[in-house]
Design a protein around this motif. Structure first.
Motif, mmCIF file in Angstrom:
data_model
loop_
_atom_site.group_PDB
_atom_site.id
_atom_site.type_symbol
_atom_site.label_atom_id
_atom_site.label_comp_id
_atom_site.label_asym_id
_atom_site.label_seq_id
_atom_site.Cartn_x
_atom_site.Cartn_y
_atom_site.Cartn_z
ATOM 1 N N LEU A 168 0.844 -1.187 0.000
ATOM 2 C CA LEU A 168 0.000 0.000 0.000
ATOM 3 C C LEU A 168 0.879 1.236 0.000
ATOM 4 N N VAL A 176 -4.077 6.369 -4.271
ATOM 5 C CA VAL A 176 -3.613 5.222 -3.507
ATOM 6 C C VAL A 176 -3.145 4.131 -4.472
ATOM 7 N N ILE A 180 -1.422 -6.760 -4.483
ATOM 8 C CA ILE A 180 -0.937 -7.923 -3.750
ATOM 9 C C ILE A 180 0.112 -8.608 -4.610
ATOM 10 N N LYS B 99 -11.336 7.031 -8.252
ATOM 11 C CA LYS B 99 -10.186 6.126 -8.234
ATOM 12 C C LYS B 99 -9.811 5.692 -6.813
ATOM 13 N N ASP B 100 -9.992 6.597 -5.875
ATOM 14 C CA ASP B 100 -9.595 6.302 -4.504
ATOM 15 C C ASP B 100 -10.763 6.017 -3.576
ATOM 16 N N ASN B 103 -11.119 3.967 0.104
ATOM 17 C CA ASN B 103 -9.939 3.888 0.962
ATOM 18 C C ASN B 103 -10.269 4.576 2.279
ATOM 19 N N THR B 114 -6.009 0.609 8.071
ATOM 20 C CA THR B 114 -6.343 1.251 6.817
ATOM 21 C C THR B 114 -6.928 0.195 5.877
ATOM 22 N N ASN B 116 -8.184 -0.812 1.832
ATOM 23 C CA ASN B 116 -8.166 -0.510 0.402
ATOM 24 C C ASN B 116 -9.130 -1.446 -0.315
ATOM 25 N N LYS B 118 -9.587 -2.029 -3.500
ATOM 26 C CA LYS B 118 -9.087 -2.728 -4.679
ATOM 27 C C LYS B 118 -8.519 -4.102 -4.316
ATOM 28 N N ILE B 119 -7.731 -4.141 -3.246
ATOM 29 C CA ILE B 119 -7.201 -5.439 -2.825
ATOM 30 C C ILE B 119 -8.050 -6.035 -1.704
ATOM 31 N N ARG B 121 -8.391 -5.412 1.459
ATOM 32 C CA ARG B 121 -7.644 -5.821 2.653
ATOM 33 C C ARG B 121 -7.656 -4.712 3.682
#
Lengths: 410, 270
Positions: A168, A176, A180, B99-100, B103, B114, B116, B118-119, B121
């Motif tokens: 990250l 951002v 992975i 895009k963000d 988050n 934190t 995110n 997209k992943i 996690r």
């Protein structure tokens, strides 16, 4: 051979034990100086070479200010232009591109902040990074989401090859950057500060992830020889930095790792202290044998004066004697010194004092002395200087010698 | 005015003599024009800071904020939703740019996560990251959470007074308590008598100003008087700064404790 040289030569061998002792002292000093200097120079070049090969390269082309600020925005926008210049330079043995960004790396429940580096396939021909792989294997550019992790960082994250790590960070546009990656290999350089933070991913993947386009942060250059660096730097500065209106800058290894140069200077200073002590000891032992020789030969010298030799002639003969002693001792010293140095140069030597410095810079603890004109030159030059100075004392004594008291005394 | 800065507890359980003494002292202070009472100086200052932080955060708050990060070469705008409760809990999530979006960061007690999308996690931030920049802005994770560290970890001292829009402003110097885990060498706060934080300066250990936060356009926001704009500026050259503007804010509403969970962190933006 003139008469005086003949007399000097015969004088030397009239008391072989005394002369051999003097030559021995000179030879010993020469051997020690040559060996120690070679050892020190050898050690430095090993350290420099390994740091340069492992990390910084001999030279780097960077955006002006990047070295100080490490701001992701300060990038070399068009590295291919610099690459074209480097391809033309004969002194360049290899070069590669790198990009860096601060990021949070995280396994299942552990996370650490570190600097992620994007590396290209050129790394194989430039740095020794691939040789530090201890588990798994090296990256290739077309492999996408793969990473190499330093062994301490891997241990902290509790990951091994095949495991996933979340990454990250923040892209060039401020957005951002998250992904992975799969751990492909573990790096063990033996250098803790390096193994604690290193995290490598393929450069094209890095550029995509952080929105860098074609830009990179460092163009790392390895020169054919350390001696080529200064000239190459100047040429690159003219061609690369000049063309871009100083937007790009060329840095050499001294600027890239100032700590290394400091460590070397410090070590050299401590070395000097040792050499001064050595020089004083050698000076005393040489002057001792010289002066003793005068005392033992007072009668002989007095007789020569009585027979009509001028003091100047006498001192001339003495100088010739000392010159011959020094030359012989020096020759023996250089010969033995070179042989000893070459022997250890081939097999290496372990020195406890230098081991710490070596570990700090991640180089093998075994040191290989490096015989060079410089170490032989400085070593023998010092010895010649010492014997010249010490020989002045007995010569000065002879000038005050009076024939009758001298003969009576002896 | 003087008694404003001396906590009322001072007057309890004290004899007449002391009272007279204090009155004389107060008189002297008034005459000398010095607006401080040294004996209770520290306590009073701490009280002012504590009240200001409580006022800033409220019992709870929910807000939509616009953030603009300005650099010499570029600038970037983002919008976020923020919830806070008490002194320890907060949740931030980005709602634009797309895009963000999603988050976010959750702070609960001294821990921070934190997220995110997209992943998909949630990553726990190591304590060392608390002083790092939040999403590339000039605000650190710590600044945004505006935790009570400024009250608990510092010793406070009144060092001056000034006036702002006709109201008295206390200037308070905060130095870290010995052994406190803080990154700053010193902080200087300007707090108006109606508990509004006007300025917060952050100094490093060498007493150099690193960054400062200013609150401007003080007006009724979400039912109380509050600066609508907050600017965090790096250094003193005015090149790097981040502005946060409150688009909407509500204070002191009911937010259940279990809102500040990792589940909310992954869902709050939807």
């Amino acid at each position: 051979m003139s008469l005086y040289s003949y007399m000097a030569w015969r004088n030397i061998w009239r008391n072989p034990r005394r002369s051999l002792l003097t030559m021995g002292a000179i030879a010993f000093a020469t051997v020690i100086l040559i060996f120690m200097l070679s050892l020190q120079f050898g050690n430095y070049s090993t350290i420099i070479d390994s740091v340069v090969k492992m990390r910084t390269g001999h030279l780097q082309v960077q955006a002006t200010g990047y070295q100080e600020n490490r701001d992701i925005h300060l990038a070399v926008a068009d590295p291919s232009q610099v690459a074209a210049t480097l391809d033309r330079a004969p002194e360049v043995s290899g070069f590669t591109f790198r990009a860096h960004a601060f990021a949070l790396v995280s396994s299942d429940n552990r996370s650490y902040g570190t600097v992620v580096t994007g590396i290209s396939d050129r790394e194989l021909t430039t740095s020794s990074l691939a040789r530090t792989i201890s588990e798994g294997r090296f990256l290739t550019e077309d492999e996408g989401a793969q990473a190499l992790v330093g062994n301490i960082l891997a241990k902290n994250l509790r990951v091994k090859p095949g495991d996933e790590v979340a990454l990250l960070g923040q892209g060039l546009d401020g957005s951002v950057a998250a992904t992975i990656v799969t751990v492909r290999g573990i790096l063990s350089s033996g250098q803790d500060q390096f193994d604690r933070v290193s995290f490598y991913i393929p450069l094209p993947y890095f550029q995509e992830l952080f929105g860098m386009g074609e830009a990179v942060h460092e163009i790392v250059v390895i020169a054919e020889r350390l001696e080529d660096v200064a000239g190459l730097k100047q040429r690159l500065e003219e061609e690369v930095a000049g063309d871009t209106g100083r937007a790009l800058r060329v840095l050499d290894w001294k600027e890239l790792s100032p700590g290394l140069l400091e460590a070397i200077t410090l070590d050299l200073m401590t070395g000097f202290l040792f050499y001064i002590v050595l020089i004083v000891v050698v000076a005393f032992s040489i002057s001792n044998t010289f002066i003793m020789a005068i005392f033992e030969r007072k009668k002989e010298l007095g007789l020569m004066l009585a027979l009509g030799s001028r003091p100047a002639r006498l001192t001339g003969i003495l100088f010739l004697e000392y010159g011959m002693l020094t030359t012989l001792g020096l020759a023996a010293g250089i010969l033995i010194g070179c042989l000893v140095t070459l022997y250890f140069g081939a097999y290496g030597i372990q020195i406890p004092g230098m081991a710490e410095m070596a570990r700090h810079y991640g180089v093998p603890e075994r040191v290989f002395p490096q015989l060079s004109f410089l170490s032989v030159g400085i070593g023998s030059g010092l010895v010649v200087g010492i014997s010249l100075c010490t020989s002045l004392i007995p010569v000065w004594k002879v000038r005050r010698l009076r024939p009758v008291p001298a003969m009576a005394e002896g | 005015m003087i008694y404003d800065v001396c906590p009322p507890t001072i007057h309890l359980r004290k004899g007449m003599k002391v009272m007279i003494g204090q009155a004389v002292f107060a008189l002297l202070v008034i005459l000398s024009g010095a607006p401080v009472c040294p004996a209770a100086d520290t306590l009073a200052a701490e009280h002012i800071v504590d009240t200001a932080i409580r006022y800033y955060r409220g019992q709870s708050s929910a807000a939509i904020m616009d953030m603009k990060i300005v650099r010499p070469a570029w600038s970037r705008e983002l919008s976020l939703k923020a919830w806070t409760k008490g002194q320890k809990n907060s949740l931030f999530t980005i709602i634009s740019p797309p895009k963000d979006e999603g988050n976010g960061t959750l702070k609960k007690g001294d821990e921070m996560w934190t997220y995110n999308p997209k992943i998909n996690r949630i990553i726990k931030l190591p304590p060392s990251m608390m002083s790092q920049s939040w999403m590339g802005s000039d605000f650190s994770n710590d600044d945004l959470a505006k935790s009570d560290s400024i009250v608990e970890d510092y010793v406070h001292r009144l060092i001056g007074a000034e006036f702002h829009e006709g109201k008295r402003v206390h200037v308070i110097q905060c130095t870290p308590k010995p052994g406190a885990a803080v990154v700053w060498g010193k902080q200087v706060l300007k707090i108006r008598e109606d508990h509004i934080l006007l300025l917060q300066e952050f100094y490093d250990e060498d007493n150099r100003l690193v960054k400062f936060l200013t609150g401007t356009q003080i007006e009724p926001v979400g039912g109380k008087v509050f600066p609508r704009f907050w600017t965090m500026q790096k250094g003193t050259d005015g090149r790097d700064f981040t502005i946060v503007a409150y688009r909407e804010v509500r204070f002191d509403m009911e937010i259940p404790d279990d809102f500040f969970t990792r589940t909310s962190l992954t869902n709050a933006w939807r």
